[in-house]
Design an enzyme around this catalytic site. Structure first.
Site, PDB file in Angstrom:
ATOM      1  N   HIS A  81      16.407  -9.488  15.643  1.00 32.92           N
ATOM      2  CA  HIS A  81      15.970  -9.389  17.044  1.00 32.92           C
ATOM      3  C   HIS A  81      17.024  -8.613  17.836  1.00 32.92           C
ATOM      4  CE1 HIS A  81      14.822 -10.415  21.108  1.00 32.92           C
ATOM      5  NE2 HIS A  81      13.654 -10.820  20.641  1.00 32.92           N
ATOM      6  N   GLU A 107       9.593  -3.815  18.930  1.00 33.47           N
ATOM      7  CA  GLU A 107       9.984  -4.437  20.192  1.00 33.47           C
ATOM      8  C   GLU A 107      10.856  -3.488  21.003  1.00 33.47           C
ATOM      9  OE1 GLU A 107       9.486  -8.845  20.229  1.00 33.47           O
ATOM     10  OE2 GLU A 107      11.550  -8.478  19.662  1.00 33.47           O
TER      11      GLU A 107
HETATM   12  P1  PGA Z   1       9.257 -11.506  26.115  1.00 35.04           P
HETATM   13  O1  PGA Z   1      10.192 -11.508  24.820  1.00 35.04           O
HETATM   14  O2  PGA Z   1       7.872 -11.901  25.642  1.00 35.04           O
HETATM   15  O3  PGA Z   1       9.860 -12.550  27.001  1.00 35.04           O
HETATM   16  O4  PGA Z   1       9.262 -10.148  26.672  1.00 35.04           O
HETATM   17  C1  PGA Z   1       9.751 -10.902  23.637  1.00 35.04           C
HETATM   18  C2  PGA Z   1      10.779 -10.988  22.558  1.00 35.04           C
HETATM   19  O5  PGA Z   1      11.983 -11.088  22.846  1.00 35.04           O
HETATM   20  O6  PGA Z   1      10.418 -10.961  21.390  1.00 35.04           O
END
Ligand code: PGA
Length: 235
Positions: free
Chosen positions: A99, A156
């Site tokens: 992540h 992401e």
């Molecule tokens: P968010 O986070 O939905 O709060 O934008 C997504 C993530 O960090 O995977």
């Protein structure tokens, strides 16, 4: 094929908040709006995994468990690390790895993430590997295409995480193609400011969504699940 909805709680929630959320999640029997089209995956903080497993089992909830990180090592002298070995018996099916918050705040390198991915696969835990477009080449560098093909690839964009500025769903088509052609990827997940209003647009062009903020409050999360399952029925 079910669509993935992955709830990443990050470092949020206490023991009693976790118990409240899971004790109030509608069980299959209670739920008049079935969620059969969705693979719902929950990644709570590590200390609450066994509590989550206990409630999910007791209430027969349609929720699978994920960890938010994993040691790159096996069992042994690695103080503070949680190894896949330790997770046996907890029914952990998925691991969110790489992540951007871990890459940024904990200096995780692409090599370290690759070691974690390989360790997860050794233990039959499916990696949900987070990538950002600007860094695809660097982030995938230490992983073989056969390995990447076994991961759920979660695209992401850092600017979309927690900002309320989700990516345009239409852009995911080109990203999916790029990941397919270059890395043999089969499954694309999108993460970044997904909510009940935009979830269907993402599920139309990819295989699932990864949520942070919208998964924390149970009412918000259920709204998103129902919007997603309704949207899939309409299709
Ligand atoms: P968010 O986070 O939905 O709060 O934008 C997504 C993530 O960090 O995977």
């Amino acid at each position: 094929m079910k669509k993935y909805v992955i709830a990443n709680w990050k470092s949020n929630k206490t023991f009693s908040e976790v118990a409240y959320w899971l004790n109030n999640f509608p069980s299959n029997e209670e739920n008049r709006r079935p969620l059969d089209s969705l693979e719902i995956i929950l990644a709570p903080p590590y200390p609450f995994l066994s509590l989550a497993k206990e409630i999910i089992d007791k209430r027969h909830l349609p929720i699978k468990l994920a960890v938010q990180d994993l040691s790159p090592f096996g069992s042994g002298s690695y103080t503070g690390e949680v190894a896949a070995f330790n997770l046996q018996d907890l029914n952990i099916e998925y691991a969110i790895l790489g992540h951007s918050e871990r890459r940024r705040f904990l200096a995780e390198t692409s090599q370290l993430v690759a070691d974690k991915v390989n360790e997860a696969l050794n233990w039959k835990i499916k990696p949900i590997l987070c990538l950002d477009k600007a860094y695809f080449v660097e982030q995938a560098r230490f992983l073989k295409n056969e390995v990447l093909a076994q991961c759920l690839l979660a695209y992401e964009p850092v600017a979309s995480i927690g900002s309320g500025q989700a990516e345009e769903a239409g852009n995911l088509l080109a990203i999916r193609k790029e990941l397919q052609v270059n890395y043999n990827s089969k499954t694309l997940i999108y993460g970044g400011s997904v909510n009940a209003d935009n979830v269907v647009s993402f599920l139309k062009v990819c295989d699932g969504v990864l949520l942070g903020g919208t998964s924390l409050d149970l009412a918000d999360f259920l709204d998103l699940l129902f919007a997603a399952s309704q949207g899939l029925l309409v299709d």
